[in-house]
Design an enzyme around this catalytic site. Sequence first.
Site, mmCIF file in Angstrom:
data_model
loop_
_atom_site.group_PDB
_atom_site.id
_atom_site.type_symbol
_atom_site.label_atom_id
_atom_site.label_comp_id
_atom_site.label_asym_id
_atom_site.label_seq_id
_atom_site.Cartn_x
_atom_site.Cartn_y
_atom_site.Cartn_z
ATOM 1 N N TYR A 78 -73.422 -76.645 -32.753
ATOM 2 C CA TYR A 78 -73.946 -75.312 -32.420
ATOM 3 C C TYR A 78 -75.333 -75.453 -31.810
ATOM 4 O O TYR A 78 -75.669 -74.778 -30.839
ATOM 5 C CB TYR A 78 -74.012 -74.455 -33.696
ATOM 6 C CG TYR A 78 -74.436 -73.026 -33.436
ATOM 7 C CD1 TYR A 78 -73.485 -72.020 -33.285
ATOM 8 C CD2 TYR A 78 -75.780 -72.684 -33.334
ATOM 9 C CE1 TYR A 78 -73.863 -70.716 -33.034
ATOM 10 C CE2 TYR A 78 -76.172 -71.379 -33.075
ATOM 11 C CZ TYR A 78 -75.218 -70.397 -32.923
ATOM 12 O OH TYR A 78 -75.598 -69.109 -32.667
ATOM 13 N N PHE A 130 -75.632 -59.419 -4.116
ATOM 14 C CA PHE A 130 -74.274 -59.657 -4.583
ATOM 15 C C PHE A 130 -73.975 -58.534 -5.571
ATOM 16 O O PHE A 130 -74.889 -58.008 -6.209
ATOM 17 C CB PHE A 130 -74.097 -61.052 -5.207
ATOM 18 C CG PHE A 130 -72.661 -61.276 -5.567
ATOM 19 C CD1 PHE A 130 -71.704 -61.436 -4.579
ATOM 20 C CD2 PHE A 130 -72.240 -61.259 -6.886
ATOM 21 C CE1 PHE A 130 -70.354 -61.565 -4.897
ATOM 22 C CE2 PHE A 130 -70.896 -61.400 -7.209
ATOM 23 C CZ PHE A 130 -69.950 -61.557 -6.216
ATOM 24 N N THR A 131 -72.706 -58.143 -5.689
ATOM 25 C CA THR A 131 -72.348 -56.956 -6.487
ATOM 26 C C THR A 131 -72.955 -56.980 -7.893
ATOM 27 O O THR A 131 -73.609 -56.018 -8.314
ATOM 28 C CB THR A 131 -70.813 -56.836 -6.592
ATOM 29 O OG1 THR A 131 -70.302 -58.092 -7.045
ATOM 30 C CG2 THR A 131 -70.193 -56.499 -5.244
ATOM 31 N N ASP A 221 -80.486 -67.933 -5.641
ATOM 32 C CA ASP A 221 -79.163 -67.917 -6.261
ATOM 33 C C ASP A 221 -78.394 -69.072 -5.630
ATOM 34 O O ASP A 221 -78.043 -69.026 -4.447
ATOM 35 C CB ASP A 221 -78.486 -66.568 -5.983
ATOM 36 C CG ASP A 221 -77.037 -66.496 -6.488
ATOM 37 O OD1 ASP A 221 -76.457 -67.557 -6.788
ATOM 38 O OD2 ASP A 221 -76.498 -65.381 -6.564
ATOM 39 N N LYS A 264 -68.354 -71.777 -9.096
ATOM 40 C CA LYS A 264 -68.044 -72.016 -7.688
ATOM 41 C C LYS A 264 -68.380 -73.459 -7.299
ATOM 42 O O LYS A 264 -67.502 -74.308 -7.243
ATOM 43 C CB LYS A 264 -68.818 -71.027 -6.832
ATOM 44 C CG LYS A 264 -68.269 -69.621 -7.013
ATOM 45 C CD LYS A 264 -69.159 -68.581 -6.396
ATOM 46 C CE LYS A 264 -68.479 -67.255 -6.314
ATOM 47 N NZ LYS A 264 -67.677 -67.052 -5.108
ATOM 48 N N ARG A 387 -64.166 -56.560 0.625
ATOM 49 C CA ARG A 387 -65.622 -56.733 0.588
ATOM 50 C C ARG A 387 -66.208 -55.762 1.601
ATOM 51 O O ARG A 387 -66.601 -56.127 2.692
ATOM 52 C CB ARG A 387 -66.028 -58.174 0.901
ATOM 53 C CG ARG A 387 -65.581 -59.197 -0.102
ATOM 54 C CD ARG A 387 -66.428 -59.349 -1.353
ATOM 55 N NE ARG A 387 -66.319 -58.330 -2.360
ATOM 56 C CZ ARG A 387 -66.698 -58.512 -3.633
ATOM 57 N NH1 ARG A 387 -67.173 -59.652 -4.040
ATOM 58 N NH2 ARG A 387 -66.622 -57.532 -4.503
ATOM 59 N N PHE A 453 -65.020 -51.357 -7.663
ATOM 60 C CA PHE A 453 -63.972 -52.158 -7.025
ATOM 61 C C PHE A 453 -63.151 -52.961 -8.021
ATOM 62 O O PHE A 453 -62.023 -53.330 -7.749
ATOM 63 C CB PHE A 453 -64.577 -53.104 -5.974
ATOM 64 C CG PHE A 453 -65.472 -54.178 -6.555
ATOM 65 C CD1 PHE A 453 -66.807 -53.939 -6.778
ATOM 66 C CD2 PHE A 453 -64.965 -55.423 -6.883
ATOM 67 C CE1 PHE A 453 -67.631 -54.917 -7.316
ATOM 68 C CE2 PHE A 453 -65.776 -56.409 -7.418
ATOM 69 C CZ PHE A 453 -67.119 -56.148 -7.639
HETATM 70 N N1 F0G Z 1 -74.043 -64.772 -7.193
HETATM 71 C C1 F0G Z 1 -73.167 -65.035 -6.199
HETATM 72 C C2 F0G Z 1 -73.674 -65.408 -4.851
HETATM 73 C C3 F0G Z 1 -71.794 -64.962 -6.462
HETATM 74 O O1 F0G Z 1 -70.938 -65.235 -5.474
HETATM 75 C C4 F0G Z 1 -71.338 -64.620 -7.755
HETATM 76 C C5 F0G Z 1 -69.911 -64.505 -8.051
HETATM 77 C C6 F0G Z 1 -72.297 -64.339 -8.745
HETATM 78 C C7 F0G Z 1 -73.641 -64.432 -8.423
HETATM 79 C C8 F0G Z 1 -71.880 -63.960 -10.127
HETATM 80 O O2 F0G Z 1 -71.367 -65.065 -10.773
HETATM 81 O O3 F0G Z 1 -68.963 -64.463 -11.251
HETATM 82 O O4 F0G Z 1 -70.103 -66.341 -12.451
HETATM 83 O O5 F0G Z 1 -70.708 -64.006 -12.926
HETATM 84 N N2 F0G Z 1 -69.016 -64.438 -7.149
HETATM 85 C C9 F0G Z 1 -67.570 -64.312 -7.403
HETATM 86 C C10 F0G Z 1 -66.839 -64.043 -6.119
HETATM 87 C C11 F0G Z 1 -67.211 -63.352 -8.483
HETATM 88 O O6 F0G Z 1 -65.635 -63.795 -6.195
HETATM 89 O O7 F0G Z 1 -67.403 -64.141 -5.038
HETATM 90 P P1 F0G Z 1 -70.234 -64.955 -11.909
#
Ligand code: F0G
Length: 486
Positions: A78, A130-131, A221, A264, A387, A453
């Site tokens: 842990y 990013f979303t 990022d 990723k 997108r 979305f």
């Molecule tokens: N920043 C970027 C540039 C991303 O592409 C993503 C996720 C995140 C932050 C958030 O990371 O999913 O690990 O919480 N992109 C995915 C996509 C979801 O489908 O492009 P996460």
Amino acid sequence: MIKLSDGRNLPLDMHKVKVVQRLPFPLIEQRLAAIREGGFNTFMLRTRDMFLDMLTDSGTNAQSDAQLAASMESDDAYAGSESFFKMVDAVQDVFGYNYVLPAHQGRAAEHLIAKGLVKPGDVIPMNQHFTTTKAHLVLAGATVEEICTDEGYNPDSGCLFKGNMDIDKLNQVIARHGADKIPFIRMESTANLLGGQPFSMANLKEVRAIADKHKIPLLVDTSLITDNAYMIKHREAGYEKCSVAEIIKEIGSIADIIYMSGRKSTTSRAGLITMREKKIYDQLAPLVPVYEGFLTYGGISTREIESMAVGLREMTEENCAGCAVELIEYFVSRLIDKGIPVVKPAGGVGAHIDALRFLPHLDHQQYPAGALAAAIFICSGVRGMERGTVSMDRDVDGTELISELELVRLAVPRRAFTMSHIEYVVDRVAWLYKHREMIGGLAWENEPKMLRFFIGRLKPIAAGQASANWDEELAQAFIHDFSRNM
Ligand code: F0G
């Protein structure tokens, strides 16, 4: 890429398949029923109803045998897990930073950063949101200023670095709000919503110079750092002889704080925040046990931490860093051969189809990218992702925020798909392009307030020559042309 004797470029796979997953091939009747059941939202589909899952590369890249082997050696403690310290060593080698915090994925890192570094009324300049990033910053009471160069919003421009920040606009944002309202400037590598477009090292250095002048920290990022670094190597003068590892290290030397989704670039289901200064570490560290888990696991399984430690090093290897970018380049070039409007030049994450030019009879509020993603699914069993405007949330007063770009992303998870898969998708998208006037729009049936979305439901509507039954009519046209309904 390897040059063939006839002059063509071939994206050569520098790995072989060791474990496989069988794929179903549902017929069009099943696909049509599934997209209706899922409210014309590809997130709401089940994988049993699809052939190729090109929704995302997040957590769907193939891991290497070295990653899997490492995960078997994980230390489940842990607190004080040795697995975590292997990840810290890897972060130090790859980015050059000493302070490392774990977070279970990218948005968890964004949550901690927003909670620890952002105050209500703050403003965050960034090349592109990013979303999930925007959602966390807005929840923390901040606003986001997206200031990529104008080229970023032009799918047809040949600009090699559409992820660059507009330096004049950055100066204006700082002058308008004052540096004390800006907790950090954020640069996103391989700007996802622009169609996976990179920033250049020269641009990052310019942003750094302004950050220094105003004493504002620079946050990068690096979720998609490996693709960005590979594109710098192959596109930016002066970097052709540098290794991907050197380029990533240089990016680390320019930034102050880095965070990433490990899902990723490192192909493991994890995330992290790393920084140069202890002061920032001390601000964020107490939040980790509250929201994620103890400082040495942060909500991540120790198996994934081991895998991330190996993945971080692998992502700096030329063959690993380039394999998705090269297959995407091939994919995009084949779509262009068929006359399909796409984001040019090819970038990272996947091929990005320009729904505004594919479906000129639809306007933004008929959600062309959502309709096209649904139509591609019906006609191919391939799941992509909207997108565009659907992926934006409404403003606080309920006004629709129109996305500059309306894209359908067909993601190419690293080391998961083959050339035959790509050729199949290109063929079915080309068929659809010939029948594009049959595709109508979408309207909300159930619209969530935040990140709509993901789980919102839509229904088909008439547009141009297409009727409100366009899904059914498209399926009938497909069945007419493809006798086995595949
Ligand atoms: N920043 C970027 C540039 C991303 O592409 C993503 C996720 C995140 C932050 C958030 O990371 O999913 O690990 O919480 N992109 C995915 C996509 C979801 O489908 O492009 P996460």
